[in-house]
Design an enzyme around this catalytic site. Structure first.
Site, PDB file in Angstrom:
ATOM      1  CD  GLU A   1      38.670  38.683  49.006  1.00 27.00           C
ATOM      2  OE1 GLU A   1      38.483  37.670  48.297  1.00 27.00           O
ATOM      3  OE2 GLU A   1      37.759  39.450  49.356  1.00 27.00           O
TER       4      GLU A   1
ATOM      5  CG  ASP B   1      36.843  53.504  30.131  1.00 24.18           C
ATOM      6  OD1 ASP B   1      37.767  53.903  29.419  1.00 24.18           O
ATOM      7  OD2 ASP B   1      35.642  53.755  29.889  1.00 24.18           O
TER       8      ASP B   1
END
Ligand code: GLC
Length: 584
Positions: A298, A238
């Site tokens: 990751e 956002d």
């Protein structure tokens, strides 16, 4: 259970409890090893208005889970959920009071897990909304800041400043809130004396965090991990052009006619650089997204970040999607392009070239919870800056039939383009903007902060119709609905359109199936000359696409019509109609 700072507790993390959509899932529509987001069609679920299982008139997570099959059946690849976190709901959940919990109005974390598991079973990826620019003033971080003295560590989480004037009675600068009114609110000290001011680019209950403070950065990495560990496939970020503010917070007045979120009149010149507001598109944001990208990388399963960044021109927006930053950014210049062939060709060309130059796919979007629905917007005859909304007294009232016809044609064109496309719930039903909501039902803070001068965004957020003759049109078993649904929406209900040839729902279904069959999302655009300036004519992976944005019929090319957004007879492509044809 939470750490002393009220952040998502990393110790409590549910490491690897859920993984993202598994590679081996038989139902998976996409190869999980591929960068699925490059060509995905992503459906925005606005939880308040999608489906209400509890019967209180506000949609919830259990309601969404129950209806997920419809989305799999529609043929989308992923859902993006607007915020469902703990929140006082002053800005419909974009005012977060706890980033790692579900608001009771929507359910609880177990409901979220059930939703996510079911979505993954159906081959749908799940993207959640992350709101980093500001938190609710109800957030514990802010409450602690308020209870601490000026200059304290707690206050350094937000942007507190002394006021100007002899007594500090004037706001620290002239910035205006995106929702109207001043962007600063003065606090009151414990002894009752007027205190410092805090910045809120949006509502006064949405305090801007100070992203120059490493503490804030650490908290958001925890939040990312909390949801990644729960198995989400990505984040819609956002106000991704906010976060960092220019040093010294200099005064700034936006140019006339700019949209609420800082964008200008995109379609006039999509390549022209607008002046940079000191609170948007600052260079410092990129370092934050690079850090987030490293965190996402990751994890397995190609998790993704998509930026809500109202930045122009496209060349500047492309900085958000460089290879080590986000994966995608919403293409608002495309959304803001009017129904004119030349403008459409230009924005498609620039988007493909500019996003492509940094190795990112383009995205395409026509509607979301912040803009007038495109079944209405495309037939407005007066300027309507983003965020202003429309109501009974707005100039240039919509022409519903024309709007729907253009919306169907525009969607058919959009879904033929290479890259990733975003759909907003209800557009597959052809829903228009609700223009005549009673004033006392409106909830958008924009309406209140502008004293009713701007209607705001409630008109695109009305709960969607599932069954034409059920209570609340199937939205809620009790018939409650937090915004009233128009009586004529019976005809738009999903059950009234399902299986009906020529309905908007069947058009979306057919377009999504063909898009997937021909892998259009991974294709290229080759313009076809010679069909006149009013026709957008292109070829993508063996499909010829013709969209007539003019006001006269155009002779069709020979060949098999695969899809038509409206009736096509006698070899003529009528105005406001798009066809897909098998290319020879
Ligand atoms: C984004 C959201 C919008 C919200 C604003 C403040 O633009 O899409 O709905 O009001 O941010 O969080």
């Amino acid at each position: 259970m939470r750490d002393a700072l009220g952040a998502c507790n990393t110790v409590e993390r549910v490491t690897a409890r859920h993984s993202a959509l598994p590679a081996a899932s038989a139902e998976a529509r996409v190869d999980a090893d591929a960068e699925w987001w490059r060509s995905a069609v992503i459906y925005q679920v606005y939880p308040r208005s999608f489906a209400d299982a509890s019967g209180d008139g506000i949609g919830d997570l259990r309601g969404i889970t129950r209806r997920l099959e419809h989305l799999a059946d529609l043929g989308v690849d992923a859902i993006w959920l607007s915020p469902f976190y703990r929140s006082p709901q002053r800005d419909a959940g974009y005012d977060v009071a706890d980033y790692c919990d579900v608001d009771p109005v929507f359910g609880d974390l177990a409901d979220f897990d059930t939703l996510e598991t079911r979505a993954h079973e159906l081959g749908l990826r799940v993207i959640v909304d992350l709101v980093p620019n500001h938190s609710s003033t109800d957030h514990r971080w802010f409450q602690e800041a308020l209870g601490s003295p000026a200059g304290s560590e707690e206050r350094a989480r937000y942007i507190f400043r002394d006021g100007r004037g002899d007594e500090g009675e004037l706001p620290p600068n002239n910035w205006q809130s995106i929702f109207g009114g001043p962007a600063w609110t003065r606090t009151t000290d414990a002894d009752g004396a007027p205190g410092q001011w805090y910045l809120h680019l949006f509502d006064a209950t949405q305090a801007d965090l100070d992203w120059s403070n490493p503490w804030v950065r650490e908290r958001f990495v925890d939040i990312l991990r909390f949801w990644l560990d729960r198995g989400v496939d990505g984040f819609r970020v956002d106000v991704a052009h906010g976060l960092v503010k220019q040093e010294g917070l200099p005064d700034y007045t936006p140019p006339e006619g700019s949209g609420s979120m800082g964008g200008g009149a995109f379609d006039d010149d999509i390549t022209a650089a607008a002046p940079l507001p000191p609170y948007f598109a600052q260079d410092g944001v990129h370092d934050i997204y690079r850090e987030w990208r490293r965190v996402l990388d990751e994890y397995d399963g190609h998790r993704m970040l998509v930026a809500e960044a109202w930045v122009e021109p496209l060349g500047r927006l492309a900085e958000w999607v460089r290879p080590d930053e986000m994966h995608q950014a919403f293409n608002f210049p495309y959304l803001e392009t009017k129904w004119h062939a030349e403008g459409i060709r230009e924005v498609v060309d620039s988007s493909l070239a500019i996003f492509g130059s940094v190795g990112a796919p383009s995205t395409w979007v026509l509607s979301n919870h912040d803009v007038v629905r495109h079944a209405t917007r495309l037939a407005l005859t007066a300027e309507n800056p983003q965020g202003h909304g429309i109501g009974p007294s707005s100039p240039g009232q919509p022409v519903p039939e024309l709007g729907l016809q253009r919306a169907r044609a525009a969607t058919a064109l959009m879904l033929a383009l290479p890259g990733s496309a975003y759909l907003y719930q209800g557009e597959e039903l052809g829903l228009p903007e609700v223009v005549d909501l009673p004033d006392d039902e409106r909830e958008d803070p924009t309406w209140f902060r502008t004293g009713g001068e701007r209607y705001g965004r409630d008109g695109c957020r009305v709960p969607i119709p599932w069954e034409g003759f059920a209570p609340a049109l199937g939205f809620s078993p009790t018939g409650e609905s937090w915004l009233p649904q128009p009586a004529e929406w019976t005809a738009f209900a999903r059950d009234a359109q399902s299986g009906v040839p020529g309905s908007t729902l069947e058009l979306y279904r057919a377009a999504l199936a063909l898009r997937s069959e021909h892998a259009l999302g991974l294709g290229t655009v080759e313009w076809i000359p010679g069909l006149g300036t009013d026709v957008v004519a292109l070829q993508n992976r063996g499909v010829t696409v013709l969209a007539n944005a003019g006001d006269a019929g155009v002779e069709l090319l020979d060949g098999e019509v695969l899809l038509a957004s409206g009736p096509v007879d006698d070899g003529v492509l009528p105005p406001d109609t798009t066809v897909w044809m098998r290319a020879d």
